[in-house]
Design a protein around this motif. Structure first.
Motif, short mmCIF file in Angstrom:
data_model
loop_
_atom_site.label_atom_id
_atom_site.label_comp_id
_atom_site.label_asym_id
_atom_site.label_seq_id
_atom_site.Cartn_x
_atom_site.Cartn_y
_atom_site.Cartn_z
N GLY A 43 0.79 -1.22 0.00
CA GLY A 43 0.00 0.00 0.00
C GLY A 43 0.82 1.27 0.00
O GLY A 43 0.27 2.37 -0.08
N LYS A 44 2.15 1.16 0.09
CA LYS A 44 3.04 2.31 0.09
C LYS A 44 3.51 2.61 -1.34
O LYS A 44 3.39 1.78 -2.23
CB LYS A 44 4.26 2.06 0.99
N THR A 45 4.07 3.80 -1.53
CA THR A 45 4.59 4.19 -2.84
C THR A 45 6.11 4.21 -2.80
O THR A 45 6.71 4.86 -1.94
CB THR A 45 4.05 5.57 -3.26
N ALA A 90 3.81 -8.51 -12.02
CA ALA A 90 4.26 -9.07 -10.74
C ALA A 90 3.42 -8.59 -9.56
O ALA A 90 3.64 -9.05 -8.43
CB ALA A 90 5.72 -8.68 -10.51
N ALA A 91 2.47 -7.70 -9.78
CA ALA A 91 1.72 -7.08 -8.69
C ALA A 91 1.00 -8.11 -7.83
O ALA A 91 0.43 -9.08 -8.34
CB ALA A 91 0.71 -6.09 -9.24
N GLN A 97 -3.18 -1.84 -6.71
CA GLN A 97 -1.87 -1.20 -6.88
C GLN A 97 -1.83 -0.31 -8.10
O GLN A 97 -2.54 -0.53 -9.08
CB GLN A 97 -0.77 -2.27 -6.95
N ARG A 98 -0.94 0.69 -8.05
CA ARG A 98 -0.78 1.63 -9.15
C ARG A 98 0.69 1.69 -9.54
O ARG A 98 1.58 1.57 -8.69
CB ARG A 98 -1.26 3.03 -8.74
N PHE A 99 0.93 1.91 -10.85
CA PHE A 99 2.30 1.93 -11.36
C PHE A 99 2.46 3.07 -12.36
O PHE A 99 1.53 3.41 -13.09
CB PHE A 99 2.64 0.59 -12.00
#
Length: 351
Positions: A43-45, A90-91, A97-99
């Motif tokens: 959950g972190k960036t 790979a998420a 999740q965001r990329f």
């Protein structure tokens, strides 16, 4: 007979203690015993430079597998698009999740502030939780025989590229209007090299930058204690990594350097990333990723913080004894090579 017996048992007891401590040190360093996760990323960036290939790409993929949102940074948009596809695949939770990727040249002055501004805007106004400086380049050569411009160029990438981003990130995290002191820690991760512990002939244009990075990290790990925000500084010390950069490095590497390094382990980017992340999760400040690296760190601790006060103190007393045998051998190889091959200015002509 009793005296001899007592003496023998005393020596055996000492040898056994040294062996036990060495095994314990290895077990602790390699993470055999479980411990709390000091750097959870779900959950972190996480922002990673040098993320289009090699170690940076592996770190990005493994961070995604642990549930992180990931911002990949590199110069090449085409390589970043390819890496981004791998990271998405790979998420742990692709729906949550965001990329994202951002292009930047870390060797350019004043690149870091606008880069972080873009990252914050993409991240909904929040600063990244982890900034990992991986971008680097190694072009080995004999320092005297190399134009100073080559050393300056490697300093721009390997030192200033990380130092500028660290300066911008720490100002963002530790400013008066930054996150509250009760928020989870943020993490700044430098990537140095084992040559910062023991320089090797042939890395003259490269070692000064990695040594300077070690000195900066050793300073900042103290300085962040002054601020109410929780910020953790770490520095990773890999050895040789079988990456595209390593192939380029070997093109210019002097033969004497290859002789000195003969037999040294060459690890894959995935292995180095996994071991580095494991060390960060254990809360280590100095993270080495192979036993040779652990030994080099123990022999050069100086005033750096200890990962384990007991183990590091004991091993920093024992490991330097090995240099009694190692250093004469290294210098003998260099001198014998010099006798055989003549003046270094002629080496290139002989190849």
């Amino acid at each position: 007979m009793d005296v001899i017996s007592d003496s023998l048992w005393g020596k055996l007891a000492i040898a056994g203690l040294v062996l036990l401590l060495s095994v314990s040190a290895f077990a602790l360093t390699m993470g055999v015993f479980p411990s709390k996760n000091h750097m959870p990323v779900e959950g972190k960036t996480v922002l990673i430079t040098g993320a289009s290939e090699g170690l940076g790409r592996s770190v990005a993929r493994q961070m995604a597998a642990k549930g992180a949102n990931v911002i990949l940074v590199s110069r090449s948009a085409a390589k970043l698009e390819s890496a981004l596809a791998e990271v998405r695949a790979a998420a742990r939770d692709p729906q949550a999740q965001r990329f994202h990727y951002l292009t930047a040249d870390v060797s350019r002055p004043d690149y870091a502030v606008p880069l972080l501004a873009e990252a914050v805007a993409w991240n909904g106004g929040r600063a990244p939780d982890v900034v990992w400086c991986v971008a680097g380049v190694s072009t080995p050569a004999l320092w005297i025989e190399t134009p100073l411009a080559a050393t300056r160029s490697q300093m721009d990438v390997n030192f200033w590229g990380s130092a500028e981003l660290a300066h911008a990130a720490l100002r963002l995290w530790c400013g008066p209007g930054a996150a509250a002191a009760d928020e989870p820690p943020r993490h700044l991760v430098f990537t140095s090299s084992v040559v910062a512990f023991f320089p090797v002939v042939g890395y003259g244009p490269y070692t000064p930058a990695k040594g300077a990075l070690r000195a900066l990290a050793d300073t900042l790990v103290q300085e962040v204690e002054l601020y109410p925000q929780k910020v953790r500084v770490h520095v990773v010390y890999p050895g040789s990594i079988s990456s595209p950069g390593f192939e380029i490095e070997n093109r210019t590497k002097p033969e004497i350097t290859k002789i000195i390094e003969d037999g040294d382990p060459v690890q894959t980017p995935d292995d180095v990333a996994a071991l580095a992340i494991a060390g960060l999760e254990r809360g280590y400040y100095s993270v080495t990723v192979a036993f040779l690296g652990h030994a080099m760190r123990w022999s050069a601790l100086g005033g750096a913080p200890r990962n384990s006060w007991l183990v590091d103190t004991i091993m920093s007393c024992l490991v330097p004894l090995a240099w009694i045998f190692i250093l004469p051998d290294i210098f003998a190889k260099i001198r014998n090579y010099a006798k055989k091959h003549g003046h270094p200015a002629t080496y290139q002509n002989k190849n």
